[in-house]
Design a protein around this motif. Sequence first.
Motif, PDB file in Angstrom:
ATOM      1  N   PHE A   1       6.124   2.374  -5.570  1.00  9.95           N
ATOM      2  CA  PHE A   1       4.873   1.613  -5.408  1.00  9.95           C
ATOM      3  C   PHE A   1       4.087   2.211  -4.239  1.00  9.95           C
ATOM      4  O   PHE A   1       4.605   2.307  -3.122  1.00  9.95           O
ATOM      5  N   ASP A   2       2.851   2.608  -4.520  1.00 11.21           N
ATOM      6  CA  ASP A   2       2.012   3.285  -3.521  1.00 11.21           C
ATOM      7  C   ASP A   2       1.261   2.248  -2.683  1.00 11.21           C
ATOM      8  O   ASP A   2       0.412   1.511  -3.213  1.00 11.21           O
ATOM      9  N   PRO A   3       1.524   2.175  -1.358  1.00 10.75           N
ATOM     10  CA  PRO A   3       0.837   1.183  -0.518  1.00 10.75           C
ATOM     11  C   PRO A   3      -0.642   1.473  -0.297  1.00 10.75           C
ATOM     12  O   PRO A   3      -1.360   0.641   0.245  1.00 10.75           O
TER      13      PRO A   3
ATOM     14  N   PRO B   1      -4.185  -0.591  -4.727  1.00 10.44           N
ATOM     15  CA  PRO B   1      -4.154  -2.058  -4.797  1.00 10.44           C
ATOM     16  C   PRO B   1      -2.937  -2.616  -5.517  1.00 10.44           C
ATOM     17  O   PRO B   1      -2.307  -3.566  -5.042  1.00 10.44           O
ATOM     18  N   SER B   2      -2.582  -2.036  -6.683  1.00 11.02           N
ATOM     19  CA  SER B   2      -1.456  -2.581  -7.439  1.00 11.02           C
ATOM     20  C   SER B   2      -0.148  -2.383  -6.683  1.00 11.02           C
ATOM     21  O   SER B   2       0.700  -3.287  -6.618  1.00 11.02           O
ATOM     22  N   GLY B   3       0.038  -1.194  -6.109  1.00 15.51           N
ATOM     23  CA  GLY B   3       1.248  -0.941  -5.349  1.00 15.51           C
ATOM     24  C   GLY B   3       1.329  -1.801  -4.100  1.00 15.51           C
ATOM     25  O   GLY B   3       2.407  -2.319  -3.758  1.00 15.51           O
ATOM     26  N   LEU B   4       0.200  -1.949  -3.439  1.00 21.75           N
ATOM     27  CA  LEU B   4       0.172  -2.769  -2.228  1.00 21.75           C
ATOM     28  C   LEU B   4       0.534  -4.211  -2.561  1.00 21.75           C
ATOM     29  O   LEU B   4       1.241  -4.878  -1.796  1.00 21.75           O
ATOM     30  N   TRP B   5       0.047  -4.723  -3.693  1.00 23.11           N
ATOM     31  CA  TRP B   5       0.343  -6.106  -4.088  1.00 23.11           C
ATOM     32  C   TRP B   5       1.847  -6.298  -4.208  1.00 23.11           C
ATOM     33  O   TRP B   5       2.407  -7.263  -3.685  1.00 23.11           O
ATOM     34  N   TYR B   6       2.535  -5.371  -4.895  1.00 23.27           N
ATOM     35  CA  TYR B   6       3.981  -5.506  -5.072  1.00 23.27           C
ATOM     36  C   TYR B   6       4.720  -5.376  -3.740  1.00 23.27           C
ATOM     37  O   TYR B   6       5.674  -6.112  -3.460  1.00 23.27           O
ATOM     38  N   LEU B   7       4.283  -4.438  -2.921  1.00 23.59           N
ATOM     39  CA  LEU B   7       4.983  -4.223  -1.654  1.00 23.59           C
ATOM     40  C   LEU B   7       4.790  -5.407  -0.706  1.00 23.59           C
ATOM     41  O   LEU B   7       5.733  -5.808  -0.013  1.00 23.59           O
ATOM     42  N   ARG B   8       3.577  -5.939  -0.679  1.00 21.48           N
ATOM     43  CA  ARG B   8       3.341  -7.118   0.173  1.00 21.48           C
ATOM     44  C   ARG B   8       4.177  -8.294  -0.342  1.00 21.48           C
ATOM     45  O   ARG B   8       4.793  -9.021   0.447  1.00 21.48           O
ATOM     46  N   SER B   9       4.184  -8.484  -1.638  1.00 25.42           N
ATOM     47  CA  SER B   9       4.981  -9.560  -2.219  1.00 25.42           C
ATOM     48  C   SER B   9       6.465  -9.359  -1.921  1.00 25.42           C
ATOM     49  O   SER B   9       7.200 -10.308  -1.643  1.00 25.42           O
ATOM     50  N   ALA B  10       6.908  -8.113  -1.970  1.00 21.80           N
ATOM     51  CA  ALA B  10       8.309  -7.813  -1.697  1.00 21.80           C
ATOM     52  C   ALA B  10       8.669  -8.131  -0.246  1.00 21.80           C
ATOM     53  O   ALA B  10       9.773  -8.610   0.035  1.00 21.80           O
TER      54      ALA B  10
ATOM     55  N   ASN C   1      -3.910  -5.370   8.390  1.00 23.37           N
ATOM     56  CA  ASN C   1      -4.942  -5.253   7.356  1.00 23.37           C
ATOM     57  C   ASN C   1      -5.246  -3.797   7.007  1.00 23.37           C
ATOM     58  O   ASN C   1      -6.405  -3.415   6.826  1.00 23.37           O
ATOM     59  N   LEU C   2      -4.180  -2.973   6.958  1.00 21.67           N
ATOM     60  CA  LEU C   2      -4.257  -1.576   6.518  1.00 21.67           C
ATOM     61  C   LEU C   2      -5.102  -0.703   7.444  1.00 21.67           C
ATOM     62  O   LEU C   2      -5.625   0.332   7.012  1.00 21.67           O
ATOM     63  N   ASN C   3      -5.198  -1.082   8.698  1.00 24.74           N
ATOM     64  CA  ASN C   3      -5.943  -0.292   9.679  1.00 24.74           C
ATOM     65  C   ASN C   3      -5.016   0.789  10.238  1.00 24.74           C
ATOM     66  O   ASN C   3      -4.121   0.521  11.027  1.00 24.74           O
ATOM     67  N   ARG C   4      -5.233   2.039   9.806  1.00 20.59           N
ATOM     68  CA  ARG C   4      -4.343   3.141  10.187  1.00 20.59           C
ATOM     69  C   ARG C   4      -4.330   3.371  11.694  1.00 20.59           C
ATOM     70  O   ARG C   4      -3.277   3.630  12.292  1.00 20.59           O
ATOM     71  N   GLN C   5      -5.506   3.310  12.316  1.00 22.08           N
ATOM     72  CA  GLN C   5      -5.579   3.567  13.759  1.00 22.08           C
ATOM     73  C   GLN C   5      -4.806   2.505  14.550  1.00 22.08           C
ATOM     74  O   GLN C   5      -4.056   2.825  15.480  1.00 22.08           O
ATOM     75  N   ARG C   6      -4.971   1.245  14.154  1.00 16.19           N
ATOM     76  CA  ARG C   6      -4.264   0.183  14.856  1.00 16.19           C
ATOM     77  C   ARG C   6      -2.755   0.288  14.625  1.00 16.19           C
ATOM     78  O   ARG C   6      -1.951   0.091  15.539  1.00 16.19           O
TER      79      ARG C   6
END
Length: 410
Positions: A387-389, A392-401, A357-362
């Motif tokens: 696509f920038d993770p 939001p828009s970049g993350l959507w494409y990368l997650r979908s990919a 869930n995009l938690n950098r520390q974890r």
Amino acid sequence: MTVDDRMGPNPASSLTLSGKPMSFPLQDVRGLSRQMVGHFVRTVAPCGTLPGDAISGDVTMVTRVCLEVAVNMLDGRDVRTQLRRLEDAAAGWAREGVPIDTIHHSVHEGFKIGMDLVMSNATANDYESLVDGARRIVEILDQMTTAISSAYVRELRAVVSEHHTAVHTLTSALLGGHSNSTMARECGIAIAESYAVLAVAIAPHHDESNPTLDGQVVARRKLRRTQAELANRCGHTALSLLSVDGGTILIPADTMDDEGLDVLVGALAEAAHAGITATMVRAATAQIPDAADQAHELLDMVQRLQAVPGLYRFDELALEYQLTRPGPGREYLGALLEPLDDHPELLETLRTHIANNLNRQRTSRLLHVHTNTVDYRLKRIAQLTGFDPTQPSGLWYLRSALVARTYRAA
């Protein structure tokens, strides 16, 4: 061990106290049993809730048998017949669901009364007889509790086995779309109108890979703990087919809301001492086969994405689920991550970061790198894929990919 094994053909000698048989105060079995039963009703809480016929029937009969065991053993006579009657009664209690602690509490309450009566006529000259009598009383209690406990546990195992077989049969029928009211009556389990259908994956316990332990034993114990927790929280309403790796659980829809299902999955994981990932689809009883297939497809997708353990619902994953369907959309999205093929550390970072869930520390802890390294890799992913993770828009494409890529590769 049978009654005959416990009580051999050579009973002990008779005991006396002040010149009389030590059993003398207990020999009015009928009158004393009525007195004891009245005491049980007043002092042993569950006994007070029993119907009158049970008190005048089973409870009184068993109390008399216990008194007969005590009198006969104090007099040095054989008690195998009486112990068999106790075993028969204990088996009946197990099948009727009488708690074992209530049974033992009643036995000990009866022993208190009996001991008070036996010791009431003792004098200072009866020391040696009292010592011998105390030993015999311990033997009496041992014989009674052993007979009751062994028969109770033996019958309870049979009852549990019967119920497990019935649950297995009915669950298999529901998942196969072959259930009917006749089968439900034969199994003794009511069929609900609709269910929450859970596909469950149970992660290995950390001791399963311990070379000094039997991994199969560890896995079976994990499964038993999980099943026990399910029964403890849901009683007989939950239907399940589970192995050491997971399976399917059916929860009647009207018995647990969404929050309750989250709590249930968390409790099962805690009992298993292992991570549990589950996906859930709600369905009418007739649609359970299709719902189960869909739930397991969702579970497969969640595991491919390496999502953290927990409960995932179809409405939370509807988009991801649709992306797994064959077609040009899946092919296009699956190709978006090809620039990362020569950079496996970037692909692993992306997958881990999204799963957490995009938690950098974890993410940094799991990858054993500094958070600055995570930030650098995310920037490189953006440069290579376009696509920038972190957006939001970049993350959507990368997650979908990521979703499409796992199925495209398969």
